[in-house]
Write an enzyme that holds these catalytic residues in place. Structure first.
Site, PDB file in Angstrom:
ATOM      1  N   GLU A  67       0.803  -1.236   0.000  1.00 23.71           N
ATOM      2  CA  GLU A  67       0.000   0.000   0.000  1.00 23.71           C
ATOM      3  C   GLU A  67       0.836   1.286   0.000  1.00 23.71           C
ATOM      4  O   GLU A  67       0.543   2.211   0.763  1.00 23.71           O
ATOM      5  CB  GLU A  67      -0.971  -0.020   1.191  1.00 23.71           C
ATOM      6  CG  GLU A  67      -1.863  -1.250   1.187  1.00 23.71           C
ATOM      7  CD  GLU A  67      -2.813  -1.329   2.389  1.00 23.71           C
ATOM      8  OE1 GLU A  67      -2.673  -0.518   3.319  1.00 23.71           O
ATOM      9  OE2 GLU A  67      -3.696  -2.211   2.382  1.00 23.71           O
TER      10      GLU A  67
ATOM     11  N   ASP B  33     -11.738 -10.935  -0.504  1.00 25.52           N
ATOM     12  CA  ASP B  33     -12.986 -11.155   0.225  1.00 25.52           C
ATOM     13  C   ASP B  33     -14.036 -10.272  -0.420  1.00 25.52           C
ATOM     14  O   ASP B  33     -13.713  -9.263  -1.041  1.00 25.52           O
ATOM     15  CB  ASP B  33     -12.859 -10.897   1.735  1.00 25.52           C
ATOM     16  CG  ASP B  33     -12.162  -9.606   2.084  1.00 25.52           C
ATOM     17  OD1 ASP B  33     -12.428  -8.567   1.434  1.00 25.52           O
ATOM     18  OD2 ASP B  33     -11.344  -9.601   3.028  1.00 25.52           O
TER      19      ASP B  33
ATOM     20  N   HIS C  39     -10.113  -6.805  -1.998  1.00 25.67           N
ATOM     21  CA  HIS C  39     -11.193  -6.603  -1.013  1.00 25.67           C
ATOM     22  C   HIS C  39     -12.334  -5.882  -1.725  1.00 25.67           C
ATOM     23  O   HIS C  39     -12.191  -4.724  -2.133  1.00 25.67           O
ATOM     24  CB  HIS C  39     -10.692  -5.759   0.168  1.00 25.67           C
ATOM     25  CG  HIS C  39      -9.553  -6.384   0.913  1.00 25.67           C
ATOM     26  ND1 HIS C  39      -9.700  -7.537   1.649  1.00 25.67           N
ATOM     27  CD2 HIS C  39      -8.256  -6.026   1.022  1.00 25.67           C
ATOM     28  CE1 HIS C  39      -8.533  -7.861   2.185  1.00 25.67           C
ATOM     29  NE2 HIS C  39      -7.638  -6.965   1.817  1.00 25.67           N
TER      30      HIS C  39
ATOM     31  N   ASN D 146       2.132  -4.557  -3.509  1.00 31.77           N
ATOM     32  CA  ASN D 146       0.765  -5.034  -3.246  1.00 31.77           C
ATOM     33  C   ASN D 146      -0.112  -3.868  -2.815  1.00 31.77           C
ATOM     34  O   ASN D 146       0.321  -2.993  -2.061  1.00 31.77           O
ATOM     35  CB  ASN D 146       0.867  -6.062  -2.101  1.00 31.77           C
ATOM     36  CG  ASN D 146      -0.384  -6.862  -1.848  1.00 31.77           C
ATOM     37  OD1 ASN D 146      -0.917  -7.487  -2.774  1.00 31.77           O
ATOM     38  ND2 ASN D 146      -0.861  -6.873  -0.616  1.00 31.77           N
TER      39      ASN D 146
ATOM     40  N   GLU E  74      -5.605 -10.988  -1.428  1.00 35.24           N
ATOM     41  CA  GLU E  74      -6.391 -10.862  -0.177  1.00 35.24           C
ATOM     42  C   GLU E  74      -7.891 -10.803  -0.480  1.00 35.24           C
ATOM     43  O   GLU E  74      -8.594  -9.904  -0.018  1.00 35.24           O
ATOM     44  CB  GLU E  74      -6.010  -9.582   0.574  1.00 35.24           C
ATOM     45  CG  GLU E  74      -4.524  -9.401   0.818  1.00 35.24           C
ATOM     46  CD  GLU E  74      -4.185  -8.154   1.629  1.00 35.24           C
ATOM     47  OE1 GLU E  74      -5.094  -7.524   2.195  1.00 35.24           O
ATOM     48  OE2 GLU E  74      -2.991  -7.823   1.687  1.00 35.24           O
TER      49      GLU E  74
HETATM   50  C1  XIL Z   1      -5.929  -7.116   8.264  1.00 33.49           C
HETATM   51  C2  XIL Z   1      -6.141  -8.364   9.106  1.00 33.49           C
HETATM   52  O1  XIL Z   1      -7.001  -9.235   8.418  1.00 33.49           O
HETATM   53  C3  XIL Z   1      -6.711  -8.011  10.469  1.00 33.49           C
HETATM   54  O2  XIL Z   1      -6.763  -9.157  11.312  1.00 33.49           O
HETATM   55  C4  XIL Z   1      -5.866  -6.924  11.125  1.00 33.49           C
HETATM   56  O3  XIL Z   1      -6.474  -6.532  12.338  1.00 33.49           O
HETATM   57  C5  XIL Z   1      -5.725  -5.720  10.204  1.00 33.49           C
HETATM   58  O4  XIL Z   1      -5.174  -6.158   8.966  1.00 33.49           O
HETATM   59  N1  XIL Z   1      -4.766  -5.011   3.739  1.00 33.49           N
HETATM   60  C6  XIL Z   1      -3.723  -5.826   4.116  1.00 33.49           C
HETATM   61  C7  XIL Z   1      -3.904  -6.810   5.200  1.00 33.49           C
HETATM   62  O5  XIL Z   1      -2.673  -5.812   3.467  1.00 33.49           O
HETATM   63  O6  XIL Z   1      -2.728  -7.057   5.909  1.00 33.49           O
HETATM   64  C8  XIL Z   1      -5.006  -6.407   6.146  1.00 33.49           C
HETATM   65  O7  XIL Z   1      -5.221  -7.452   7.087  1.00 33.49           O
HETATM   66  C9  XIL Z   1      -6.269  -6.080   5.378  1.00 33.49           C
HETATM   67  C10 XIL Z   1      -6.028  -4.939   4.432  1.00 33.49           C
END
Ligand code: XIL
Length: 331
Positions: A127, A234, A204, A168, A232
């Site tokens: 990020e 979801d 996400h 990423n 990641e």
């Molecule tokens: C999130 C985790 O899932 C949580 O458990 C934690 O509290 C906060 O981070 N982007 C990312 C991840 O790169 O590392 C994050 O993970 C979600 C957003």
């Protein structure tokens, strides 16, 4: 459980999962992960705040637990993450800017070095750009300017020349201002000889708004010679409560969610250089969403009782039978 995973060992495209080190104490969780996935990433255990209670101390206990699972089960690992502004130990921000580059170099050399040869992919920088594509003003940026990105990749490569090193971010699945900025940044890094090997799109998403140009977007990074990955994934949806205060979702949203997962898996699979499609949590009961996005949840392919949702078939296709057997084996 009499389940065989039907993963294709030579298929470079792996379905993966973020693993919560604490949840590994639960034998059902511990057994499900290797049955369903060929690749894992520690959800939190390799983040700076987890590894570095203080400048002089490295705590690898949780990270090592995730590595033990991977190595016992022959799973590939994505390391996550080395240079990020979030989940960063407070003491870093308190250091004089002039000392931060030394801290980051030491951190990367120590962490990547510890797992050298055992971690296939690292999210080296996470990020680093704002939504408009400008550099995010992180503690690392404040200390070294934009060069911290190239430095981080070089240090990681020194510590493990075999690891594939990724940049990423979120909101970069599609073509757009932010992914354009990454495309420019990655080209510049490559031209400077920086050892960067992969572009990760976190994935996400909110239900009903699937990516529309993801294949084209990922393919342009692949055409630069990079691997790409969905790192990641979801897909969250609104969650209400019924008269009995039971959490409930809209059945139509479950179908939309399955459709969105299908869209994303298909777009990722259509890019030959896509090596991973990682789900950010095993189930709706192992999820960062409810505590992060008020009113949302149910973002994953298994529900809170580990029952497969329509999205499960969308991701696993013919492996769906495994879920039925998993269900039969649940206590
Ligand atoms: C999130 C985790 O899932 C949580 O458990 C934690 O509290 C906060 O981070 N982007 C990312 C991840 O790169 O590392 C994050 O993970 C979600 C957003």
């Amino acid at each position: 459980m009499s389940i065989e995973t039907t993963g294709h060992d030579h298929d470079p495209f792996r379905i993966g999962c973020a693993v919560d080190a604490d949840a590994l104490d639960d034998p059902v969780y511990r057994q499900l992960i290797p049955r369903l996935f060929r690749l894992i990433t520690p959800e939190n255990a390799m983040k700076f705040v987890s590894l570095r209670p203080s400048r002089d101390v490295f705590d690898f206990a949780a990270a090592d637990r995730v590595m033990e699972l991977a190595e016992a089960e022959g799973l590939a690992v994505r390391g996550h993450t080395l240079a990020w502004h979030s989940q960063l130990s407070e003491w870093v921000g308190e250091l004089p800017a002039g000392e931060r580059a030394d801290v980051l170099r030491d951190h990367i050399h120590t962490v990547v070095g510890r797992y050298s040869g055992r971690i296939e992919q690292w999210d080296v920088v996470n990020e680093p750009l704002d939504d408009d594509g400008a550099p995010r003003r992180t503690p690392w940026f404040e200390a070294s300017g934009i060069d911290y990105i190239a430095d981080a990749f070089r240090w990681a490569h020194e510590a493990d020349p075999s690891a594939r090193l990724f940049i990423n971010d979120y909101n970069v699945e599609d073509l757009g201002e932010k992914s354009d900025a990454y495309y420019v940044l990655v080209q510049r890094l490559l031209a400077e000889g920086v050892p960067i090997h992969g572009f990760g799109a976190q994935g996400h998403r909110i239900v009903g708004d699937p990516p529309t140009t993801m294949r084209e977007n990922l393919q342009r990074f692949a055409d630069l010679g990079l691997q790409v990955a969905l790192t990641e994934v979801d897909i969250r949806m609104p969650v209400g409560v019924d008269e009995a205060s039971v959490a409930c979702v809209n059945a139509a949203d479950l179908e939309r969610q399955a459709s969105d997962y299908t869209t994303m898996v298909a777009a990722a699979r259509a890019v030959p250089e896509c090596t991973a499609f990682v789900l950010w949590g095993l189930s709706d009961g192992h999820s960062w969403i409810p505590e992060t996005f008020a009113g949302f949840g149910a973002a994953h392919v298994l529900d809170g009782r580990l029952q497969p949702k329509p999205a499960f078939d969308a991701v696993f296709g013919e492996q769906a039978q495994a879920a039925v057997e998993v269900e039969a084996a649940l206590p």
